[in-house]
Design an enzyme around this catalytic site. Structure first.
Site, PDB file in Angstrom:
ATOM      1  N   HIS A  83      93.644 -16.984 -23.064  1.00  0.00           N
ATOM      2  CA  HIS A  83      93.973 -15.733 -22.378  1.00  0.00           C
ATOM      3  C   HIS A  83      92.697 -14.960 -22.096  1.00  0.00           C
ATOM      4  O   HIS A  83      91.627 -15.282 -22.618  1.00  0.00           O
ATOM      5  CB  HIS A  83      94.951 -14.891 -23.212  1.00  0.00           C
ATOM      6  CG  HIS A  83      94.570 -14.698 -24.649  1.00  0.00           C
ATOM      7  ND1 HIS A  83      93.384 -14.130 -25.037  1.00  0.00           N
ATOM      8  CD2 HIS A  83      95.219 -15.014 -25.791  1.00  0.00           C
ATOM      9  CE1 HIS A  83      93.333 -14.090 -26.349  1.00  0.00           C
ATOM     10  NE2 HIS A  83      94.422 -14.643 -26.850  1.00  0.00           N
TER      11      HIS A  83
HETATM   12  P1  TYD Z   1      97.926 -14.634 -29.851  1.00  0.00           P
HETATM   13  O1  TYD Z   1      97.313 -13.685 -28.895  1.00  0.00           O
HETATM   14  O2  TYD Z   1      98.725 -15.753 -29.284  1.00  0.00           O
HETATM   15  O3  TYD Z   1      96.806 -15.240 -30.800  1.00  0.00           O
HETATM   16  P2  TYD Z   1      95.464 -16.038 -30.399  1.00  0.00           P
HETATM   17  O4  TYD Z   1      94.658 -15.142 -29.567  1.00  0.00           O
HETATM   18  O5  TYD Z   1      94.809 -16.334 -31.688  1.00  0.00           O
HETATM   19  O6  TYD Z   1      95.874 -17.295 -29.718  1.00  0.00           O
HETATM   20  O7  TYD Z   1      98.801 -13.805 -30.867  1.00  0.00           O
HETATM   21  C1  TYD Z   1      99.869 -14.353 -31.618  1.00  0.00           C
HETATM   22  C2  TYD Z   1     100.938 -13.300 -31.828  1.00  0.00           C
HETATM   23  O8  TYD Z   1     100.457 -12.210 -32.607  1.00  0.00           O
HETATM   24  C3  TYD Z   1     101.452 -12.714 -30.514  1.00  0.00           C
HETATM   25  O9  TYD Z   1     102.862 -12.558 -30.633  1.00  0.00           O
HETATM   26  C4  TYD Z   1     100.830 -11.342 -30.455  1.00  0.00           C
HETATM   27  C5  TYD Z   1     100.619 -10.978 -31.900  1.00  0.00           C
HETATM   28  N1  TYD Z   1      99.403 -10.149 -32.132  1.00  0.00           N
HETATM   29  C6  TYD Z   1      99.537  -8.833 -32.520  1.00  0.00           C
HETATM   30  O10 TYD Z   1     100.654  -8.292 -32.660  1.00  0.00           O
HETATM   31  N2  TYD Z   1      98.408  -8.088 -32.735  1.00  0.00           N
HETATM   32  C7  TYD Z   1      97.180  -8.626 -32.585  1.00  0.00           C
HETATM   33  O11 TYD Z   1      96.156  -7.914 -32.801  1.00  0.00           O
HETATM   34  C8  TYD Z   1      97.035  -9.999 -32.181  1.00  0.00           C
HETATM   35  C9  TYD Z   1      95.693 -10.615 -31.978  1.00  0.00           C
HETATM   36  C10 TYD Z   1      98.195 -10.713 -31.973  1.00  0.00           C
END
Ligand code: TYD
Length: 137
Positions: free
Chosen positions: A54
């Site tokens: 992302h």
């Molecule tokens: P995600 O963005 O997919 O993690 P990564 O960047 O490691 O691939 O996040 C996983 C889940 O956690 C998603 O449902 C969003 C939630 N999340 C939060 O609520 N707060 C945060 O600060 C982060 C990074 C994720």
């Protein structure tokens, strides 16, 4: 903007002594360019897993593998670079609007992430084609 201006590898000072190591990361332009609003860490990710995938419209990040190692691929739509994180003193600063993948996690990987903003799902761009459209505008 050239990709090399959108990320930065930062080596933090080690204030350790005979008792062990101590690494400090201060925000607001001291050790990293932003004020730290949020901290999260990622561990227990299998070596096959690809995280991230992302871009963030607003948030800047600082990544440190405080234990173990991982790789980060950064992409600005025109150039890509792969950075290996494998030292607790090594930070990777990422500006906003960079596409990123985190992968190749070692079993003992603990990836610490400092962020410039509170979490807001709306500032995430999770579709690569949409990302390309936005940055080419
Ligand atoms: P995600 O963005 O997919 O993690 P990564 O960047 O490691 O691939 O996040 C996983 C889940 O956690 C998603 O449902 C969003 C939630 N999340 C939060 O609520 N707060 C945060 O600060 C982060 C990074 C994720």
């Amino acid at each position: 903007m050239a990709l090399k201006d959108q990320y930065k590898i930062i080596e933090f000072k080690d204030l350790g002594d005979e008792r062990g190591n101590l690494v400090v990361i201060e925000g607001e332009g001291m050790d990293i360019p932003f004020d730290i609003k949020r901290v999260f860490y990622i561990y227990g990710s299998d070596s096959e897993v690809i995280r991230g995938q992302h871009a963030n419209r607003e948030t800047e990040f600082l990544l440190v593998n405080v234990s173990g190692s991982s790789k980060v691929k950064v992409d600005n739509g025109e150039e890509t670079e792969i950075i290996s994180l494998d030292k607790p003193r090594m930070g990777l600063y990422l500006s906003s609007m960079l596409w990123k993948d985190m992968y190749d996690f070692s079993e003992d990987s603990v990836l610490l992430v400092l962020a410039s903003r509170h979490y807001d799902g709306n500032e995430y761009i999770r579709n690569y084609d949409e990302y390309l459209e936005i940055i080419k505008k």
